[in-house]
Design a protein around this motif. Structure first.
Motif, PDB file in Angstrom:
ATOM      1  N   ASP A  74      -5.884   5.546  -6.423  1.00 25.61           N
ATOM      2  CA  ASP A  74      -6.236   5.866  -5.038  1.00 25.61           C
ATOM      3  C   ASP A  74      -6.750   4.660  -4.253  1.00 25.61           C
ATOM      4  O   ASP A  74      -7.005   4.771  -3.047  1.00 25.61           O
ATOM      5  CB  ASP A  74      -7.299   6.966  -5.010  1.00 25.61           C
ATOM      6  N   SER A  84      -6.976   1.634  -1.966  1.00 22.90           N
ATOM      7  CA  SER A  84      -6.113   1.293  -0.840  1.00 22.90           C
ATOM      8  C   SER A  84      -6.900   0.490   0.183  1.00 22.90           C
ATOM      9  O   SER A  84      -8.066   0.126  -0.050  1.00 22.90           O
ATOM     10  CB  SER A  84      -5.573   2.574  -0.197  1.00 22.90           C
ATOM     11  N   SER A  85      -6.289   0.241   1.325  1.00 20.82           N
ATOM     12  CA  SER A  85      -6.956  -0.557   2.354  1.00 20.82           C
ATOM     13  C   SER A  85      -8.236   0.110   2.840  1.00 20.82           C
ATOM     14  O   SER A  85      -9.230  -0.564   3.127  1.00 20.82           O
ATOM     15  CB  SER A  85      -6.014  -0.809   3.526  1.00 20.82           C
ATOM     16  N   GLU A 116      -3.962  -3.770  -5.165  1.00 14.74           N
ATOM     17  CA  GLU A 116      -4.753  -2.668  -5.729  1.00 14.74           C
ATOM     18  C   GLU A 116      -5.585  -3.074  -6.936  1.00 14.74           C
ATOM     19  O   GLU A 116      -6.405  -2.279  -7.412  1.00 14.74           O
ATOM     20  CB  GLU A 116      -3.845  -1.490  -6.090  1.00 14.74           C
ATOM     21  N   ARG A 149      -9.549   8.196  -1.621  1.00 11.60           N
ATOM     22  CA  ARG A 149      -9.187   6.839  -1.226  1.00 11.60           C
ATOM     23  C   ARG A 149     -10.403   6.055  -0.745  1.00 11.60           C
ATOM     24  O   ARG A 149     -10.556   4.866  -1.042  1.00 11.60           O
ATOM     25  CB  ARG A 149      -8.127   6.880  -0.127  1.00 11.60           C
ATOM     26  N   PHE A 186      -1.943  -4.727   1.534  1.00 12.36           N
ATOM     27  CA  PHE A 186      -1.573  -3.400   1.038  1.00 12.36           C
ATOM     28  C   PHE A 186      -0.288  -2.889   1.699  1.00 12.36           C
ATOM     29  O   PHE A 186       0.144  -1.775   1.404  1.00 12.36           O
ATOM     30  CB  PHE A 186      -2.695  -2.391   1.297  1.00 12.36           C
ATOM     31  N   ARG A 200       2.987  -2.170  -1.417  1.00 15.30           N
ATOM     32  CA  ARG A 200       2.187  -2.098  -2.643  1.00 15.30           C
ATOM     33  C   ARG A 200       2.914  -2.649  -3.870  1.00 15.30           C
ATOM     34  O   ARG A 200       2.281  -3.069  -4.837  1.00 15.30           O
ATOM     35  CB  ARG A 200       1.758  -0.655  -2.896  1.00 15.30           C
ATOM     36  N   ASP A 208      -2.528   4.199   3.642  1.00 15.72           N
ATOM     37  CA  ASP A 208      -1.592   3.784   2.608  1.00 15.72           C
ATOM     38  C   ASP A 208      -2.046   4.259   1.247  1.00 15.72           C
ATOM     39  O   ASP A 208      -3.154   4.689   1.063  1.00 15.72           O
ATOM     40  CB  ASP A 208      -1.452   2.249   2.594  1.00 15.72           C
TER      41      ASP A 208
END
Length: 305
Positions: free
Chosen positions: A165, A167-168, A270, A156, A224, A227, A305
């Motif tokens: 993968d 994410s934030s 994303e 991530r 995020f 999603r 997340d």
């Protein structure tokens, strides 16, 4: 490096356990203690750090990585939560004259330490994303960091936009660093043996990285948050719950912000590169002020997340 105590055998789990038991200590699961007993991996991690001078080490444990750093001539500020290990670490390494120990939970103590240009950490899985998020949001930056984390978290951290993968935490890390996964570590590299693979990530500070607008960090989390929702929907929810609305409705204000950036509200977070999050935060500031009340938000779920 001279020491009044003999170093344990860092390459053997049973030997390390015996060494701890002789001192009335045991391995504590609640602190995520999985010590790196793979000597080749330890050398490779320090090679990748390529540090000169001062280093922060997160989670010294019995000193597996500390000894490697000191043997290469570095000055180490170590953070350790285990009160049983702390006096032993000081006995082992303080005589070098290049070792400083910060006792307690690193999430609470890191701000008390003198800053260093490099960071090395075998981070407990339970705090890895939160700790990295705290450093970045508080603008505590390093020339280079090498951290070992659960492989899922590493993926991530280093994920590109559009990947599964992403994410934030990906955006947060990319706002200040370029990341590269430098090795995967199988469970037997550690003692006790964890149930998951780990990975080491190298962070290089980005030269000329833009200074984040005030809304940048809370906006990342907001976009995020759901999603499956579009950027427009998540931005509307952010405006409603953050109390930043002025004369426009949430939908109107979100549409104005997106139009000002030339961004389609139908996209999902994303798919957006970090630069787009910078642009959205800067545009949002034009409509709703500085965002100072929203910079310090709850980070309990940061990057998970």
């Amino acid at each position: 490096m001279n020491s009044p105590l003999l170093l344990p055998d860092y390459n053997s789990g049973p030997a390390l356990r015996s060494w701890l038991e002789e001192r009335g200590l045991s391995i504590r699961k609640q602190w995520g203690q999985n010590f790196l007993i793979n000597p080749s991996a330890r050398r490779s991690l320090v090679d990748a750090l390529d540090a000169k001078g001062e280093v922060w080490e997160i989670g010294s444990g019995p000193g597996c990585m500390t000894a490697e750093l000191l043997n290469r001539g570095m000055r180490v500020t170590a953070f350790e939560i285990d009160p049983g290990l702390c006096p032993i670490l000081e006995e082992l390494f303080a005589p070098s004259g290049r070792f400083t120990l910060i006792r307690g939970d690193v999430l609470k103590t890191w701000k008390t330490a003198q800053r260093a240009p490099y960071l090395l950490g075998n981070l407990p899985y339970t705090i890895a994303a939160l700790f990295m998020g705290n450093l970045i949001e508080d603008r505590c930056f390093f020339t280079r960091m090498v951290v070992t984390v659960q492989k899922e978290v590493a993926l991530r951290m280093a994920a590109p936009p559009g990947s599964k993968d992403y994410s934030s935490i990906s955006v947060l890390c990319a706002s200040a660093y370029t990341m590269k996964i430098i090795m995967t570590l199988k469970p037997p590299s550690f003692y006790p043996v964890p149930h998951v693979d780990s990975a080491a990530v190298c962070f290089e500070k980005r030269a000329g990285a833009p200074f984040p607008p005030p809304f940048f960090y809370p906006l990342i989390r907001a976009l995020f948050a759901s999603r499956r929702k579009t950027t427009a929907n998540n931005l509307q929810n952010f405006l409603v719950h953050s109390g930043t609305l002025k004369e426009k409705t949430a939908a109107e204000q979100a549409a104005a912000v997106l139009k000002g950036c030339g961004i389609s509200g139908r996209e999902r977070a994303e798919k957006l590169p970090p630069e787009t999050f910078f642009a959205l935060a800067a545009e949002l500031e034009k409509y709703v002020g500085t965002g100072d009340d929203h910079k310090r938000t709850d980070r309990k779920d940061q990057g998970t997340d």
